[in-house]
Design a protein around this motif. Sequence first.
Motif, PDB file in Angstrom:
ATOM      1  N   SER A 135       0.777  -1.522  -0.096  1.00  0.00           N
ATOM      2  CA  SER A 135       0.070  -0.036  -0.240  1.00  0.00           C
ATOM      3  C   SER A 135       0.204   1.287  -0.335  1.00  0.00           C
ATOM      4  CB  SER A 135      -0.606   0.308   1.278  1.00  0.00           C
ATOM      5  OG  SER A 135      -1.767  -0.845   0.909  1.00  0.00           O
ATOM      6  N   PHE A 136       2.266   1.370   1.014  1.00  0.00           N
ATOM      7  CA  PHE A 136       2.811   2.273   0.705  1.00  0.00           C
ATOM      8  C   PHE A 136       3.635   2.792  -0.601  1.00  0.00           C
ATOM      9  CE2 PHE A 136       2.387   2.769   5.355  1.00  0.00           C
ATOM     10  CZ  PHE A 136       2.422   3.634   5.429  1.00  0.00           C
ATOM     11  N   LEU A 137       4.421   1.675  -0.842  1.00  0.00           N
ATOM     12  CA  LEU A 137       4.705   1.154  -2.187  1.00  0.00           C
ATOM     13  C   LEU A 137       3.572   2.298  -3.588  1.00  0.00           C
ATOM     14  CD1 LEU A 137       7.109   0.857  -4.505  1.00  0.00           C
ATOM     15  CD2 LEU A 137       5.677  -1.743  -4.576  1.00  0.00           C
ATOM     16  N   ALA A 138       2.321   1.578  -3.342  1.00  0.00           N
ATOM     17  CA  ALA A 138       1.150   1.750  -4.564  1.00  0.00           C
ATOM     18  C   ALA A 138       0.720   3.470  -4.110  1.00  0.00           C
ATOM     19  CB  ALA A 138       0.653   1.242  -4.432  1.00  0.00           C
ATOM     20  N   ALA A 139       0.678   4.081  -3.248  1.00  0.00           N
ATOM     21  CA  ALA A 139       0.929   5.853  -3.041  1.00  0.00           C
ATOM     22  C   ALA A 139       1.534   5.843  -3.208  1.00  0.00           C
ATOM     23  CB  ALA A 139       0.571   6.207  -1.188  1.00  0.00           C
ATOM     24  N   PHE A 140       3.094   6.409  -2.776  1.00  0.00           N
ATOM     25  CA  PHE A 140       4.766   7.192  -2.892  1.00  0.00           C
ATOM     26  C   PHE A 140       4.818   6.768  -4.807  1.00  0.00           C
ATOM     27  CE2 PHE A 140       5.164   7.186   1.399  1.00  0.00           C
ATOM     28  CZ  PHE A 140       5.438   8.457   1.145  1.00  0.00           C
ATOM     29  N   THR A 141       3.611   6.049  -5.355  1.00  0.00           N
ATOM     30  CA  THR A 141       4.118   5.653  -7.246  1.00  0.00           C
ATOM     31  C   THR A 141       2.653   6.777  -7.289  1.00  0.00           C
ATOM     32  OG1 THR A 141       4.661   3.593  -7.188  1.00  0.00           O
ATOM     33  CG2 THR A 141       4.124   4.237  -9.425  1.00  0.00           C
ATOM     34  N   LEU A 142       1.371   6.820  -6.827  1.00  0.00           N
ATOM     35  CA  LEU A 142       0.902   7.406  -7.689  1.00  0.00           C
ATOM     36  C   LEU A 142       0.979   9.317  -7.381  1.00  0.00           C
ATOM     37  CD1 LEU A 142      -2.572   5.600  -6.601  1.00  0.00           C
ATOM     38  CD2 LEU A 142      -1.955   6.296  -9.132  1.00  0.00           C
ATOM     39  N   LEU A 143       1.408   9.186  -6.193  1.00  0.00           N
ATOM     40  CA  LEU A 143       2.329  10.726  -5.917  1.00  0.00           C
ATOM     41  C   LEU A 143       2.651  10.788  -6.990  1.00  0.00           C
ATOM     42  CD1 LEU A 143       2.456  12.865  -3.805  1.00  0.00           C
ATOM     43  CD2 LEU A 143       4.481  11.650  -2.713  1.00  0.00           C
ATOM     44  N   HIS A 144       4.271  10.466  -7.107  1.00  0.00           N
ATOM     45  CA  HIS A 144       5.016  10.957  -8.437  1.00  0.00           C
ATOM     46  C   HIS A 144       4.251  10.620  -9.364  1.00  0.00           C
ATOM     47  CE1 HIS A 144       8.318  11.177  -5.127  1.00  0.00           C
ATOM     48  NE2 HIS A 144       7.881  10.420  -4.873  1.00  0.00           N
ATOM     49  N   VAL A 145       2.735   9.783  -9.946  1.00  0.00           N
ATOM     50  CA  VAL A 145       3.092   9.640 -10.834  1.00  0.00           C
ATOM     51  C   VAL A 145       2.553  10.658 -11.353  1.00  0.00           C
ATOM     52  CG1 VAL A 145       1.180   9.210 -12.602  1.00  0.00           C
ATOM     53  CG2 VAL A 145       2.502   7.507 -11.348  1.00  0.00           C
ATOM     54  N   SER A 146       1.707  11.176 -10.274  1.00  0.00           N
ATOM     55  CA  SER A 146       1.080  12.549 -10.373  1.00  0.00           C
ATOM     56  C   SER A 146       1.690  14.550 -10.721  1.00  0.00           C
ATOM     57  CB  SER A 146      -0.132  12.901  -9.309  1.00  0.00           C
ATOM     58  OG  SER A 146       0.571  13.628  -8.403  1.00  0.00           O
ATOM     59  N   GLY A 147       3.114  14.111 -10.264  1.00  0.00           N
ATOM     60  CA  GLY A 147       4.103  15.498 -10.893  1.00  0.00           C
ATOM     61  C   GLY A 147       4.935  15.505 -10.012  1.00  0.00           C
ATOM     62  N   VAL A 148       5.982  16.218 -10.488  1.00  0.00           N
ATOM     63  CA  VAL A 148       7.408  16.207  -9.681  1.00  0.00           C
ATOM     64  C   VAL A 148       7.139  17.943  -8.268  1.00  0.00           C
ATOM     65  CG1 VAL A 148       9.651  17.358  -9.747  1.00  0.00           C
ATOM     66  CG2 VAL A 148       8.909  15.869 -11.458  1.00  0.00           C
ATOM     67  N   LYS A 149       6.266  18.233  -8.917  1.00  0.00           N
ATOM     68  CA  LYS A 149       5.959  19.197  -7.609  1.00  0.00           C
ATOM     69  C   LYS A 149       5.447  18.777  -6.641  1.00  0.00           C
ATOM     70  CE  LYS A 149       7.067  23.407  -9.072  1.00  0.00           C
ATOM     71  NZ  LYS A 149       7.724  24.084  -8.345  1.00  0.00           N
ATOM     72  N   ASN A 150       4.843  17.742  -6.722  1.00  0.00           N
ATOM     73  CA  ASN A 150       3.901  17.241  -5.065  1.00  0.00           C
ATOM     74  C   ASN A 150       4.875  16.104  -4.495  1.00  0.00           C
ATOM     75  OD1 ASN A 150       1.906  18.071  -6.007  1.00  0.00           O
ATOM     76  ND2 ASN A 150       1.098  16.393  -7.620  1.00  0.00           N
ATOM     77  N   GLY A 326       3.484  16.026 -15.453  1.00  0.00           N
ATOM     78  CA  GLY A 326       3.614  16.626 -14.897  1.00  0.00           C
ATOM     79  C   GLY A 326       5.064  16.671 -14.469  1.00  0.00           C
ATOM     80  N   GLY A 327       6.229  16.076 -15.778  1.00  0.00           N
ATOM     81  CA  GLY A 327       7.329  16.701 -15.250  1.00  0.00           C
ATOM     82  C   GLY A 327       8.248  14.845 -14.373  1.00  0.00           C
ATOM     83  N   THR A 328       7.403  13.477 -15.105  1.00  0.00           N
ATOM     84  CA  THR A 328       7.442  12.868 -13.902  1.00  0.00           C
ATOM     85  C   THR A 328       8.456  11.986 -15.066  1.00  0.00           C
ATOM     86  OG1 THR A 328       6.665  12.942 -12.148  1.00  0.00           O
ATOM     87  CG2 THR A 328       7.448  10.690 -12.530  1.00  0.00           C
ATOM     88  N   PRO A 329       8.964  11.357 -14.845  1.00  0.00           N
ATOM     89  CA  PRO A 329      10.214  10.539 -16.146  1.00  0.00           C
ATOM     90  C   PRO A 329       9.058   8.919 -16.013  1.00  0.00           C
ATOM     91  CG  PRO A 329      11.338   9.812 -13.758  1.00  0.00           C
ATOM     92  CD  PRO A 329      10.526  11.180 -13.701  1.00  0.00           C
TER      93      PRO A 329
END
Length: 440
Positions: A135-150, A326-329
């Motif tokens: 769950s932590f892995l999924a949550a942080f993956t989604l966070l970074h998918v949303s963009g570099v600023k977040n 969002g600028g994420t690779p």
Amino acid sequence: MPKSKNNQLKKSLGLSFGIAILIGGTIGVGILRTPGVIASMLDNYWLIIICWLLGGLYILIGANSYAELATMLPKAGGSYNYIKRAFGDYAGFLSGWFDYIANAVPPAFYCIVISEYIVILFPDLESQSTVIAISFLAAFTLLHVSGVKNGSFIQQLTSIIKVLFFVALIVACFIHSGLKFYPIEKDTSFFEMGIVFGFFKSLQLIIGTYDGWYAVCFFAEEDENPSKNIPKSLYTGAIIVIVIYVLINIAFFQVLPVSALANSPLVASDVAKVVFGNKGSIIVTIIAIFSLISILNAYMMIPARILFGLSRDRFFIQHGSRINKGGTPIVALLISSLFSLFLISIGSFEILFSFGTFMTVIVWGLAYCSLIKLRTKEPNLPRPYLSWGYPWTSILMILATLTLLTGFAYSDTKNFVIIIIITIISYPTYLIIDRRNKKK
């Protein structure tokens, strides 16, 4: 090979992120655990403090070298860019994949350890520890998918909270015990082989605890002003980490003597029980969770930057250099997250984690060599920051790194052999990839 704008990362990060990623990527649970192991090997207050100061000096001189390299070649992926420029494509390929493996394993480890600490606070969740980790892995993956600023905001927020927690713990220790000045022990036993071995083994552990001090270099391409921000981030972040590490050791030994903390699996918990009573272990667990969340966020971002750089240089699939709005690779992030998911599911990443340290130190050594090589090979290359004390500081870092590698090879022969095998296999692999690229 020309680089088009569609595979260039956006310049959206600044000084505050640089400092936060260094602090967040360095300070973890290690500082809460290692003092006990070191106390068992040295059993001398001043020797322990000197070890932590020497480790701090090592990363400060390292920051000096990396400040020149990262401002000279501000590209995503960090070290392998400098090594590739200095020693050619194969050296870049090898060091890039070494660096990727070393940085792609920690997210799985941190997710699992966070779940273990949450189970300590909520024992009823014990059967759900793997679910919590995923769950932590999924949550942080989604966070970074949303963009570099977040991701940048979360990094800065969690790093501030982490520093405040550690400062509060240090202050509480001093308030509880006062400040005692230990006399310098006149003990000639230091020169015995057992103590000398313990001293160098302690230095290895300490430098491992300091690992992450160069994290800002992975994001040089995304920095709005790398020439100014990277040196400031490296030095400011490194000094903050050194001060916290040295002070927390002094604070712990103010509460309990070295002999009482020797071999303690979680020194901070023993100290906190004395300072805060029975609730001390809960307080330390909460500090550990916040430390891990901050370092997890950092290590969710780092491997993707290395894989992005490798993909752009055709050392991995071409889609690995894709960037979302969002600028994420994005592809590099998802592949790294899937690798972490695999490791969490099988729970067998300990071997990878242990020789990851080996790989990291090899990459450091090659980076320091590349600074000297590039000064000779390309003296006219623009260098916004010049490493002070050159070439002596660079030579010192190379010698120190060789000493570390010798120590690792002696104490961990199995992983040393694995590194050699991987290196041998890497060359024909590189030739196949290079031949494929030339055909395209």
